[in-house]
Design a protein around this motif. Structure first.
Motif, short mmCIF file in Angstrom:
data_model
loop_
_atom_site.label_atom_id
_atom_site.label_comp_id
_atom_site.label_asym_id
_atom_site.label_seq_id
_atom_site.Cartn_x
_atom_site.Cartn_y
_atom_site.Cartn_z
N LEU A 81 122.36 85.28 45.35
CA LEU A 81 122.49 86.03 44.09
C LEU A 81 121.18 86.03 43.29
N TYR A 82 120.05 86.03 44.00
CA TYR A 82 118.77 85.85 43.32
C TYR A 82 118.43 86.99 42.35
N LYS A 83 118.88 88.20 42.64
CA LYS A 83 118.57 89.31 41.74
C LYS A 83 119.27 89.15 40.39
N THR A 84 120.55 88.80 40.45
CA THR A 84 121.31 88.59 39.21
C THR A 84 120.77 87.39 38.45
N LYS A 85 120.45 86.32 39.17
CA LYS A 85 119.93 85.12 38.53
C LYS A 85 118.57 85.38 37.88
N ALA A 86 117.72 86.16 38.54
CA ALA A 86 116.41 86.48 37.97
C ALA A 86 116.58 87.27 36.68
N LYS A 87 117.50 88.22 36.69
CA LYS A 87 117.75 89.03 35.49
C LYS A 87 118.23 88.15 34.34
N ASN A 88 119.18 87.23 34.63
CA ASN A 88 119.71 86.35 33.59
C ASN A 88 118.64 85.40 33.05
N ILE A 89 117.79 84.89 33.94
CA ILE A 89 116.75 83.96 33.50
C ILE A 89 115.74 84.66 32.60
N MET A 90 115.42 85.90 32.91
CA MET A 90 114.51 86.64 32.04
C MET A 90 115.15 86.89 30.68
N LYS A 91 116.44 87.24 30.67
CA LYS A 91 117.13 87.49 29.40
C LYS A 91 117.22 86.23 28.55
N LEU A 92 117.59 85.11 29.19
CA LEU A 92 117.73 83.87 28.41
C LEU A 92 116.36 83.39 27.92
N SER A 93 115.31 83.66 28.68
CA SER A 93 113.97 83.27 28.25
C SER A 93 113.56 84.05 26.99
N HIS A 94 113.88 85.34 26.97
CA HIS A 94 113.60 86.15 25.78
C HIS A 94 114.39 85.64 24.58
N LEU A 95 115.67 85.30 24.80
CA LEU A 95 116.50 84.79 23.71
C LEU A 95 116.00 83.44 23.19
N LEU A 96 115.59 82.58 24.10
CA LEU A 96 115.06 81.28 23.67
C LEU A 96 113.81 81.47 22.81
N GLU A 97 112.98 82.43 23.17
CA GLU A 97 111.77 82.70 22.40
C GLU A 97 112.11 83.30 21.03
N SER A 98 113.04 84.24 21.00
CA SER A 98 113.32 84.96 19.76
C SER A 98 114.26 84.21 18.81
N ASP A 99 115.24 83.49 19.38
CA ASP A 99 116.28 82.87 18.54
C ASP A 99 116.17 81.36 18.40
N PHE A 100 115.46 80.70 19.33
CA PHE A 100 115.43 79.24 19.31
C PHE A 100 114.00 78.67 19.33
N LYS A 101 113.03 79.50 19.01
CA LYS A 101 111.63 79.07 18.94
C LYS A 101 111.15 78.43 20.24
N GLY A 102 111.69 78.92 21.35
CA GLY A 102 111.26 78.43 22.66
C GLY A 102 111.88 77.12 23.08
N CYS A 103 112.80 76.59 22.26
CA CYS A 103 113.43 75.30 22.56
C CYS A 103 114.83 75.48 23.15
N ILE A 104 115.30 74.44 23.83
CA ILE A 104 116.64 74.47 24.41
C ILE A 104 117.65 74.02 23.35
N PRO A 105 118.66 74.84 23.05
CA PRO A 105 119.65 74.44 22.04
C PRO A 105 120.46 73.24 22.51
N ASN A 106 120.97 72.47 21.54
CA ASN A 106 121.67 71.23 21.90
C ASN A 106 123.17 71.26 21.62
N THR A 107 123.74 72.47 21.53
CA THR A 107 125.19 72.57 21.38
C THR A 107 125.74 73.44 22.50
#
Length: 232
Positions: A81-107
């Motif tokens: 499922l590498y295509k789907t996983k790659a798409k999700n990883i790119m999306k979550l990376s953008h969200l981490l940058e925009s919503d969490f200042k590049g950090c991993i949330p702890n909840t």
């Protein structure tokens, strides 16, 4: 399983598996999150083979965004499922940058808001990164819990809730790793290693495997056939 036997069960596992840890390779909380997302329906060994070079150049969500989805697909194409996983990883990376200042949330709620991150993935991150006593019920934990009688449930969530209620405080932070490693190397899906299992005395599995009797060698068989005959 009685509370006393549950405590003895985990004591035996801890003795057999000292200092249990995840076998997924990572360099920091972000790469651990990526590795866990990649591990869905894949083996840790397969993920590690794909990420050993990737994580030499990717350390942050920003690095991943700069790397790009096409390059990521090529880097992880050996994983299911590498295509789907790659798409999700790119999306979550953008969200981490925009919503969490590049950090991993702890909840759990914030983690599960990220694409490709479900309850099991969130539990792994909460446990490994933040040291919380969570139980990420994968195929190994589900099998071990039901087979041994430790926590019998029809779904991963049911097993998780039972484990959360019965695991002694002393073992709550490492129980997830103990059960995963025990299931991976001893309580296997096919041909579990029951004779050498450290918790066999507490296990309610009805079909325990037995030690295979030693086969006769040609020499011992020949000796037996040609040896002196004992008369009554």
């Amino acid at each position: 399983m009685t509370p006393k036997n549950i405590a003895l069960f985990f004591e035996a596992l801890e003795k057999a598996i000292p200092n249990p840890q995840t076998e997924l390779f990572s360099t920091n909380p972000y790469t651990l999150l990526v590795a866990v997302v990649l591990s869905a329906q894949s083996t840790d060994k397969g993920v590690n083979r794909a990420t050993q070079d990737l994580f030499k150049i990717i350390h942050t969500p920003h690095d991943m965004i700069q790397f790009g989805e096409e390059n990521l697909r090529n880097a992880i194409k050996t994983i299911g499922l590498y295509k789907t996983k790659a798409k999700n990883i790119m999306k979550l990376s953008h969200l981490l940058e925009s919503d969490f200042k590049g950090c991993i949330p702890n909840t759990r709620e914030e983690l599960e808001s990220l694409p490709g991150v479900g309850r099991k993935t969130a539990n792994v991150v909460l446990n490994v990164v933040f040291g919380l006593p969570t139980f990420a019920v994968d195929t190994h934990i589900f099998r071990v819990s039901n087979r041994t009688g430790l926590a019998v449930g029809k779904t991963p969530l049911a097993v998780e809730k039972i484990l959360d209620a019965i695991v002694p405080e002393k073992f709550r932070q490492i129980a997830h790793h103990l059960l995963v490693l025990h299931g991976r190397y001893t309580c296997k899906a096919q041909k579990p290693l029951c004779p050498t299992c450290p918790v066999k005395n507490f296990c309610s599995y009805k079909f325990k495997t037995q030690e295979t009797p030693p086969a006769y060698s040609k020499n011992s068989l020949k000796k037996k056939m040609t040896g002196p005959i004992e008369l009554p």
